[in-house]
Scaffold this active site. Sequence first.
Site, PDB file in Angstrom:
ATOM      1  N   ASN A  34       1.779  -9.318   1.718  1.00  0.00           N
ATOM      2  CA  ASN A  34       2.490  -8.524   0.722  1.00  0.00           C
ATOM      3  C   ASN A  34       2.949  -7.207   1.329  1.00  0.00           C
ATOM      4  O   ASN A  34       2.449  -6.774   2.374  1.00  0.00           O
ATOM      5  CB  ASN A  34       1.584  -8.209  -0.475  1.00  0.00           C
ATOM      6  CG  ASN A  34       1.028  -9.451  -1.132  1.00  0.00           C
ATOM      7  OD1 ASN A  34       1.735 -10.437  -1.291  1.00  0.00           O
ATOM      8  ND2 ASN A  34      -0.240  -9.402  -1.513  1.00  0.00           N
ATOM      9  N   HIS A  72      -0.204  10.084  -4.578  1.00  0.00           N
ATOM     10  CA  HIS A  72      -1.054  10.654  -5.625  1.00  0.00           C
ATOM     11  C   HIS A  72      -0.969   9.843  -6.912  1.00  0.00           C
ATOM     12  O   HIS A  72      -0.165  10.122  -7.800  1.00  0.00           O
ATOM     13  CB  HIS A  72      -0.663  12.114  -5.866  1.00  0.00           C
ATOM     14  CG  HIS A  72      -0.752  12.952  -4.635  1.00  0.00           C
ATOM     15  ND1 HIS A  72      -1.935  13.493  -4.184  1.00  0.00           N
ATOM     16  CD2 HIS A  72       0.194  13.300  -3.724  1.00  0.00           C
ATOM     17  CE1 HIS A  72      -1.715  14.154  -3.063  1.00  0.00           C
ATOM     18  NE2 HIS A  72      -0.428  14.050  -2.762  1.00  0.00           N
ATOM     19  N   HIS A 130      -2.005  19.386   0.208  1.00  0.00           N
ATOM     20  CA  HIS A 130      -1.253  19.093  -1.018  1.00  0.00           C
ATOM     21  C   HIS A 130      -0.797  20.388  -1.697  1.00  0.00           C
ATOM     22  O   HIS A 130       0.288  20.437  -2.287  1.00  0.00           O
ATOM     23  CB  HIS A 130      -2.152  18.282  -1.956  1.00  0.00           C
ATOM     24  CG  HIS A 130      -1.487  17.726  -3.166  1.00  0.00           C
ATOM     25  ND1 HIS A 130      -0.171  17.334  -3.209  1.00  0.00           N
ATOM     26  CD2 HIS A 130      -1.979  17.483  -4.422  1.00  0.00           C
ATOM     27  CE1 HIS A 130       0.133  16.873  -4.407  1.00  0.00           C
ATOM     28  NE2 HIS A 130      -0.945  16.966  -5.166  1.00  0.00           N
ATOM     29  N   ALA A 161      -0.430 -15.656   3.917  1.00  0.00           N
ATOM     30  CA  ALA A 161       0.053 -14.828   2.808  1.00  0.00           C
ATOM     31  C   ALA A 161       0.144 -13.385   3.263  1.00  0.00           C
ATOM     32  O   ALA A 161      -0.693 -12.909   4.042  1.00  0.00           O
ATOM     33  CB  ALA A 161      -0.877 -14.941   1.603  1.00  0.00           C
TER      34      ALA A 161
END
Length: 259
Positions: A67, A74, A84, A65
């Site tokens: 993904n 954020h 940031h 499996a």
Amino acid sequence: MAIAVALLAGVAAAPAPSLLFDLRPERIVDMSYPFDDKTIYWPTARSFQLTHDFSGMTEAGYFYASNSFCASEHGGTHLDAPSHFSESGLTADRIPPRALIAPAVVIDVRRSCAADPDHAATVEEVKTFEAARGPIPSGAVAILFTGWGARWPDKNRYLGDDTPGDASHLHFPGFSPEAAAYLANERHVAGLGIDTASIDPGVSKDFKAHQIAGATNVYNLENLAAVDRLPPKGAMLIALPMKIAGGTGGPARVLAILP
């Protein structure tokens, strides 16, 4: 020979070293929300999307499996790197690992926040905490306990508004610029943490607390879960963000070890 025996006897008689932390399961608090279709992101940010690439038996006869995921840096429980809000600030991959393992200090401002959802925690509130609990140690993570975690994952109640793409009507508490500056410049904290979507109150338009944190290379931990399980002092925090090269932040698994 006698010397060797004596040395061996001394080694055998030495007490076993004690663990630095009590790692029994009941002493470990998971302070991260899971990432799924309910995870709250900033209204203008890309939300979490999980694609199931494959799940099942392969032609070779074994199960497999995998993904793929896509999301803004954020959102959900995450770390803001200093970069940031600071052009010269540390990026996520350059934050020293030692700074991500730090004493947790929890400042309870729930009463003020219940009276005013736009409350900006003051220096006076921080100093009141210190008068009762002692100075906030250098290198700590100062966490603001607003009580907003009880609203997760109701986006409208948590953010104050759930209009997609519109961040102009948000209402939740945060740090005042003065409190952020005091913690960064006077107490030299490693990080600021909060159980809301931002260290700045939702009504902020200039994100001064973020600017102050970034300029002093203080990172932020936002959307923290289970803050109510931590004592005011004594817990140890371990914040492990995704190590994105050049990243301005990233999803984080944040753990607290209770005293």
